[in-house]
Design an enzyme around this catalytic site. Structure first.
Site, PDB file in Angstrom:
ATOM      1  N   ASP A 165       0.821  -1.206   0.000  1.00 22.39           N
ATOM      2  CA  ASP A 165       0.000   0.000   0.000  1.00 22.39           C
ATOM      3  C   ASP A 165       0.858   1.260   0.000  1.00 22.39           C
ATOM      4  OD1 ASP A 165      -2.198  -1.659   0.244  1.00 22.39           O
ATOM      5  OD2 ASP A 165      -2.434  -1.325   2.398  1.00 22.39           O
ATOM      6  N   LYS A 166       0.293   2.323  -0.521  1.00 29.13           N
ATOM      7  CA  LYS A 166       0.934   3.633  -0.463  1.00 29.13           C
ATOM      8  C   LYS A 166       1.254   3.936   1.004  1.00 29.13           C
ATOM      9  CE  LYS A 166       0.120   8.432  -1.539  1.00 29.13           C
ATOM     10  NZ  LYS A 166      -0.773   9.443  -1.067  1.00 29.13           N
TER      11      LYS A 166
END
Length: 170
Positions: free
Chosen positions: A6-7
């Site tokens: 994930d970011k």
């Protein structure tokens, strides 16, 4: 890219150098033969030392940007072990059996222990940092050419280590 994170999650990614390697590594992921371990700093203090969360995930009906535990969602299994307890927080080693979008973040929020700093599933700005305190620490797989079991580990970023040190001192 074979394996994404994930970011604002730090740590390891799995990237193949060619199509053959990509196919082999993707098959290992699909067959759940990879080791994917994370460190997650979560809100709250765990009583248990380890556990497993089995809760199906799918798109949230309330917010299309979010995933949620939903009836009829895709199977998702997350294993966790307590690494260290702090006042108000717990550092976990999290091992993925499945790899769904936002799986760790959604599962931890679902059991009432959202990942610290998670802007989507947890309380905002509880600890100083850039995004959630989630780190892809260890990746293991069978090398597609040699057949050798390989494992890689990445240290937590400075802000993660500094935050843990501050919590130790509190």
């Amino acid at each position: 890219i074979v394996h994404r994170i994930d970011k604002d999650t730090s740590g390891l990614l799995m990237v193949a150098k060619n199509d053959k390697a990509h196919e082999a590594l993707s098959a290992q992921l699909k067959d759940k033969k990879n080791l994917r371990q994370y460190y997650a700093l979560v809100h709250g203090e765990f009583i248990e030392n380890e556990g497993t969360i089995k809760a199906p995930l799918g798109r949230s009906s309330a917010d299309r940007k979010k995933q949620a535990v939903v009836a009829g969602g895709r199977d998702a299994v997350t294993h966790f072990k307590v690494v260290k307890r702090f006042v108000g927080y717990t550092l976990l080693q999290v091992t993925l059996e499945t790899g769904r979008t936002h799986q760790i973040r959604v599962h931890m929020a679902y059991i009432g222990h959202p990942v610290a700093g998670d802007p989507l599933y947890g309380p905002r700005k509880t600890l100083k940092g850039h995004g959630q305190f989630l780190h892809a620490k260890t990746l293991g797989f069978t090398h597609p050419t040699t057949g050798e079991l390989v494992e890689f580990t990445a240290e937590e970023p400075a802000i993660f280590k500094e935050t843990l040190e501050k919590l130790r001192e509190a």
